[in-house]
Design an enzyme around this catalytic site. Structure first.
Site, PDB file in Angstrom:
ATOM      1  N   LYS A 218      39.527  43.424  46.939  1.00 43.72           N
ATOM      2  CA  LYS A 218      39.228  42.418  45.903  1.00 43.72           C
ATOM      3  C   LYS A 218      38.013  41.615  46.348  1.00 43.72           C
ATOM      4  O   LYS A 218      38.116  40.520  46.909  1.00 43.72           O
ATOM      5  CB  LYS A 218      40.441  41.494  45.698  1.00 43.72           C
ATOM      6  CG  LYS A 218      40.401  40.762  44.363  1.00 43.72           C
ATOM      7  CD  LYS A 218      40.496  41.717  43.202  1.00 43.72           C
ATOM      8  CE  LYS A 218      40.471  40.997  41.870  1.00 43.72           C
ATOM      9  NZ  LYS A 218      40.443  41.932  40.737  1.00 43.72           N
TER      10      LYS A 218
ATOM     11  N   SER B 245      40.808  44.844  36.378  1.00 43.45           N
ATOM     12  CA  SER B 245      41.486  43.609  36.769  1.00 43.45           C
ATOM     13  C   SER B 245      42.228  43.021  35.567  1.00 43.45           C
ATOM     14  O   SER B 245      43.119  43.646  35.028  1.00 43.45           O
ATOM     15  CB  SER B 245      40.502  42.632  37.388  1.00 43.45           C
ATOM     16  OG  SER B 245      41.169  41.740  38.264  1.00 43.45           O
TER      17      SER B 245
END
Length: 600
Positions: free
Chosen positions: A197, A395
């Site tokens: 991430k 996401s």
């Protein structure tokens, strides 16, 4: 005193005259637009011109007031949607007035337009058009990779004799602000789940982390292989030959392109126009060959159709485009409340038999993504919900896609990035350097948790990390339930890692390779509305009146259309800095694609 009043009322009168003249001019502009659209007559033996420089968007473009004068002179808007383009190509195949297609212009990405997923669907439509036995021509001057990707299906490809082909390959880069922040006293505290991430990295590092580089190289490799293999198939080249040519040449000059069978001829635009005049006849009014643009062609097809939302049973196509933020959104930002309200409207409308959600979003606010997901989940209980992934659905964009019957993506779609992070900048050191300090009174230990004027304590960061872990677990469970994959297995392929649509299919994160039209057809079958369902789009194409109202209120920011290298780098800097405007989640929690994971 008399001279004062004379001057005052004279000024007022002048303003009134100016406003009146402006309104008169505006009325004439609108009449010009309306009359130019009504006067479209398509002569026989016309070519449908697909101008890639217009930019192909997913959502219907909102009318830009700065284009008013241009619309009068050209008689059309310089923007076209994917749905309109596909419809125009399909209709042209059986339209006796259309004798073929000419592909022209250069395709450059602008915000959410002309992504590879949309271009692949256009390319597939052109391949299907070939069954009509009508020719497809392409004329390209210094073509970009995107433009040549589409044009490679043409029967005849003509290049400008002087301009090289700009097929450089794909790259993905980003700006890093950590050193600048440290220099000026801005600190960024981060809490995240998922080693891949990397959306927070530009604010805390000075270069890519190994994990970020690993996933980016894999992603670009997948997408580049898909693009080059399809070009090679279309041009009847050996596998791997295009990569070899590009590695050896850098820039491909026109003669080399001709030798390598990337083009069928070298012509100036003047020579091509003369050739097409001889073949298809002359448009004497415009001194060119007989032709019609996609916009004018669609206008001619729709001339006798109602402009309002279709009545009776229909399929709702909802566009989720932009970075997801809390609230209403606008511009490049997708407001969670606004989109949820639109989905709710279609859920409660008995005439809407199914919903197709076209996702072209890197995600964003965790809270806003949850708001959208809940509304989609409610709709999914009462009618089919089908997801069509565009250029990027990652996401938070993937989070909302899990509330559906089926997920379609293109091989080049950027998806995954199942992870969560919190980003908390503070200016304590910056303010201290110029003599400004912060003090407060709180009723609980966490009353000023959100303040940007001091560093968060370890205890406060622990509270935030607990919330982020909880949100990540919910994300995993949503995916697990929707995709029928054990939570532990989802966690292994999650970790914030970005995947191509091709890899996502292998990992069972999506159901099928296909574009927007395929998703609409599937939804129509589920809703028993096949083969020709009525379509209601949200957002609908903005009317001129609405555009003028927004222009006068000053709430609309005109889109940037420059594509030269310097302007593009300035746009990149602006985009990175504007990213902060999207960090408006009330808890500071985000499910957002890493910035810079985009194809240049």
């Amino acid at each position: 005193m008399k001279s004062f009043f004379a001057s005052f009322f004279g000024t007022i009168a002048g303003i009134c005259v100016l406003v009146g003249l402006s309104l008169v001019i505006l009325v004439f502009l609108l009449i010009g637009i309306a009359s130019s659209n009504k006067g479209d007559v398509i002569p026989n033996r016309s070519l449908l011109v697909l101008d890639l420089s217009y930019g192909i968007t997913d959502a219907p473009p909102q009318f830009n007031p700065s284009d008013l004068l241009d619309s009068v002179t050209s008689g059309e808007e310089k923007r076209v949607t994917l749905h309109e383009t596909l419809r125009a190509i399909a209709s042209a195949a059986s339209d006796s007035r259309i004798s073929g297609i000419l592909i022209s212009g250069n395709a450059f990405p602008t915000d959410w337009a002309s992504g590879y997923a949309a271009l692949r669907e256009v390319r597939d439509a052109l391949m299907a058009f070939k069954a009509s036995k009508k020719p497809i021509y392409a004329y390209l001057a210094a073509p970009s990779t995107r433009a040549f990707y589409v044009a490679s299906v043409a029967d005849k490809i003509y290049l400008d004799p002087e301009d090289p082909m700009l097929l450089h390959g794909l790259s993905s880069g980003r700006l890093y602000f950590a050193d600048a922040f440290q220099k000026y006293g801005i600190e960024v505290q981060v809490s995240r789940v998922g080693k891949y991430k990397s959306a927070v990295e530009p604010y805390i590092l000075d270069k890519m982390s190994p994990e970020s580089r690993e996933q980016t190289e894999a992603l670009l490799g997948d997408i580049w292989r898909a693009i080059t293999s399809e070009i090679e198939d279309a041009r009847h080249l050996e596998p791997g030959s295009l990569q070899k040519i590009l590695s050896e040449s850098g820039l491909i000059d026109p003669k080399t392109a001709l030798q390598q069978k990337l083009a069928t001829g070298l012509k100036s635009l003047t020579d091509l126009i003369d050739e097409l005049k001889n073949e298809y006849g002359t448009d004497t009014a415009n001194r060119t060959f007989r032709q019609v643009s996609v916009t004018k062609y669609i206008n001619s097809l729709d001339r006798n159709l109602p402009t309002s939302e279709p009545r009776g049973a229909k399929i709702a196509v909802v566009y989720a485009e932009g970075t997801i933020i809390d609230g209403e959104g606008g511009g490049d930002y997708l407001g969670g409340d606004r989109l949820a309200r639109a989905i709710r409207k279609f859920r409660l409308d008995p005439d809407v038999k199914a919903i197709v959600l076209r996702v072209n979003s890197p995600g964003g606010s965790g809270a806003a993504s949850e708001v959208i997901w809940r509304e989609l989940a409610a709709a999914h209980k009462v009618k089919p919900v089908v997801i069509s992934m565009g250029t990027v659905a990652a996401s938070g964009g993937y989070y909302i896609a899990t509330a559906s019957n089926r997920i379609f993506s293109e091989p080049t779609t950027i998806t995954g990035s199942i992870g969560v992070f919190g980003l908390f900048p503070n200016v304590q050191k910056l303010f201290s350097n110029i003599g400004i300090t912060w003090d407060s009174v709180e009723t609980t230990p966490y009353s000023d948790l959100a303040t940007p004027f001091r560093q968060k304590t370890p205890d406060e960061m622990g509270v935030i990390q607990k919330y982020i872990d909880q949100f990540y677990q919910e994300f995993l469970e949503h995916v697990s339930q929707a995709r029928n994959i054990p939570v532990d297995q989802v966690n292994e392929i999650a970790q914030g890692r970005v995947w191509s649509g091709e890899q996502a299919l292998k990992l069972h994160l999506v159901d099928q390779i296909g574009g927007l039209q395929t998703a609409i057809e599937y939804a129509a079958q589920l809703a028993h509305q096949a083969p020709h369902p009525k379509i209601a789009e949200y957002p609908a194409r903005q009317s001129v009146g609405e555009a003028i109202q927004k222009a006068l209120s000053g709430t609309e920011r005109p889109p940037v259309s420059k594509v030269d290298p310097i302007s593009r780098q300035l746009q990149l800097l602006e985009k990175n800095l504007r990213q902060f405007a999207g960090f408006n989640d009330p808890m500071g929690i985000y499910a957002l694609l890493p910035m810079g994971i985009e194809l240049n």
